[in-house]
Design a protein around this motif. Structure first.
Motif, short mmCIF file in Angstrom:
data_model
loop_
_atom_site.label_atom_id
_atom_site.label_comp_id
_atom_site.label_asym_id
_atom_site.label_seq_id
_atom_site.Cartn_x
_atom_site.Cartn_y
_atom_site.Cartn_z
N SER A 1 0.83 -1.20 0.00
CA SER A 1 0.00 0.00 0.00
C SER A 1 0.87 1.26 0.00
CB SER A 1 -0.92 -0.01 1.22
OG SER A 1 -0.16 -0.18 2.39
N ILE A 2 1.57 1.45 -1.11
CA ILE A 2 2.57 2.51 -1.22
C ILE A 2 1.94 3.77 -1.82
CG2 ILE A 2 4.73 3.20 -2.30
CD1 ILE A 2 5.44 0.18 -2.38
N LEU A 3 2.06 4.89 -1.11
CA LEU A 3 1.66 6.18 -1.67
C LEU A 3 2.84 6.84 -2.37
CD1 LEU A 3 -0.61 7.75 1.10
CD2 LEU A 3 -1.30 6.60 -1.01
N SER A 4 4.00 6.76 -1.74
CA SER A 4 5.19 7.34 -2.35
C SER A 4 6.42 6.71 -1.72
CB SER A 4 5.23 8.86 -2.17
OG SER A 4 5.33 9.19 -0.80
N ILE A 5 7.53 6.76 -2.47
CA ILE A 5 8.81 6.27 -1.97
C ILE A 5 9.77 7.44 -1.92
CG2 ILE A 5 10.75 4.75 -2.38
CD1 ILE A 5 8.85 2.77 -3.67
N ASN A 6 10.23 7.76 -0.72
CA ASN A 6 11.09 8.92 -0.50
C ASN A 6 12.53 8.63 -0.87
OD1 ASN A 6 12.96 10.34 1.78
ND2 ASN A 6 11.33 11.71 1.09
N ALA A 7 12.97 7.40 -0.63
CA ALA A 7 14.33 6.98 -0.94
C ALA A 7 14.33 5.48 -1.18
CB ALA A 7 15.29 7.32 0.20
N MET A 8 15.26 5.02 -2.02
CA MET A 8 15.32 3.59 -2.31
C MET A 8 16.70 3.25 -2.83
SD MET A 8 12.54 1.40 -4.48
CE MET A 8 12.48 -0.39 -4.43
N GLY A 9 17.23 2.13 -2.38
CA GLY A 9 18.56 1.79 -2.84
C GLY A 9 19.09 0.51 -2.26
N TRP A 10 20.41 0.42 -2.19
CA TRP A 10 21.09 -0.83 -1.86
C TRP A 10 22.16 -0.61 -0.79
CZ3 TRP A 10 19.39 -5.27 -4.10
CH2 TRP A 10 18.58 -5.13 -5.23
N TYR A 11 22.18 -1.54 0.14
CA TYR A 11 23.25 -1.67 1.11
C TYR A 11 23.85 -3.07 0.93
CZ TYR A 11 22.07 2.53 3.78
OH TYR A 11 21.86 3.83 4.17
N ARG A 12 25.01 -3.29 1.54
CA ARG A 12 25.58 -4.63 1.52
C ARG A 12 26.27 -4.91 2.84
NH1 ARG A 12 30.52 -3.74 -2.89
NH2 ARG A 12 31.86 -2.45 -1.55
N GLN A 13 26.40 -6.20 3.13
CA GLN A 13 27.07 -6.62 4.34
C GLN A 13 27.92 -7.84 4.05
OE1 GLN A 13 24.50 -7.31 7.73
NE2 GLN A 13 26.20 -6.99 9.15
N ALA A 14 29.22 -7.67 4.23
CA ALA A 14 30.17 -8.76 4.06
C ALA A 14 30.36 -9.46 5.41
CB ALA A 14 31.49 -8.22 3.54
N PRO A 15 30.81 -10.72 5.39
CA PRO A 15 31.01 -11.45 6.65
C PRO A 15 31.94 -10.70 7.58
CG PRO A 15 31.14 -12.94 4.79
CD PRO A 15 31.07 -11.56 4.21
N GLY A 16 31.51 -10.54 8.82
CA GLY A 16 32.33 -9.88 9.82
C GLY A 16 32.39 -8.37 9.72
N LYS A 17 31.62 -7.80 8.81
CA LYS A 17 31.64 -6.35 8.63
C LYS A 17 30.26 -5.75 8.84
CE LYS A 17 35.56 -6.17 5.45
NZ LYS A 17 36.07 -5.62 4.16
N GLN A 18 30.24 -4.44 9.04
CA GLN A 18 28.97 -3.75 9.20
C GLN A 18 28.30 -3.55 7.85
OE1 GLN A 18 29.86 -0.10 11.34
NE2 GLN A 18 29.44 -1.08 13.30
N ARG A 19 26.99 -3.42 7.92
CA ARG A 19 26.24 -3.11 6.70
C ARG A 19 26.63 -1.71 6.22
NH1 ARG A 19 19.95 -4.70 6.49
NH2 ARG A 19 20.95 -6.58 7.29
N GLU A 20 26.82 -1.56 4.92
CA GLU A 20 27.26 -0.27 4.37
C GLU A 20 26.44 0.10 3.15
OE1 GLU A 20 31.29 -0.45 2.96
OE2 GLU A 20 30.86 -2.01 1.50
#
Length: 121
Positions: free
Chosen positions: A27-46
């Motif tokens: 039930s989406i009216l609008s999307i303010n931001a959208m994109g991609w993050y990644r997380q490698a083993p042992g690392k923080q999500r970036e």
């Protein structure tokens, strides 16, 4: 409720390419931001790359010139074209969207389940 469904991950050799897709539904009216993050083993999500309000884009310095984010607004879909992939790009890639839903007055952040990208010879 909003769902984000990712696809396109897999195993690729160094120097190869992959294209990730993420479609938002609900039930989406609008999307303010959208994109991609990644997380490698042992690392923080970036952050990898994302669209923000107004249509501008941000990229991580580590992917500039190699990755391109694009979108189809009418389909609430974003893509991540990844070229010249390196072993250090290996990670789980997560789609995220900041959404205004029907019946709500504030934005909420949603995440996909993630898709594995492995760069290895």
């Amino acid at each position: 409720q909003v769902q984000l469904v990712e696809s396109g991950g897999g195993l690729v050799q160094p120097g190869g390419s992959l294209r990730l897709s993420c479609a938002a539904s609900g039930s989406i009216l609008s999307i303010n931001a959208m994109g991609w993050y990644r997380q490698a083993p042992g690392k923080q999500r970036e952050l990898v790359a994302h669209f923000i309000s107004g249509g501008s884009t941000n990229y991580s310095d580590s992917v500039k010139g190699r990755f391109t984010i694009s979108r189809v607004n009418a389909r609430n879909t974003v893509y991540l074209q990844m070229n010249s992939l390196k072993p250090e790009d290996t990670a789980v890639y997560y789609c995220t969207a900041r959404v205004l839903e029907s019946g709500r007055s504030h934005l909420l952040d949603y995440w996909g389940q993630g898709t594995q990208v492995t760069v290895s010879s």
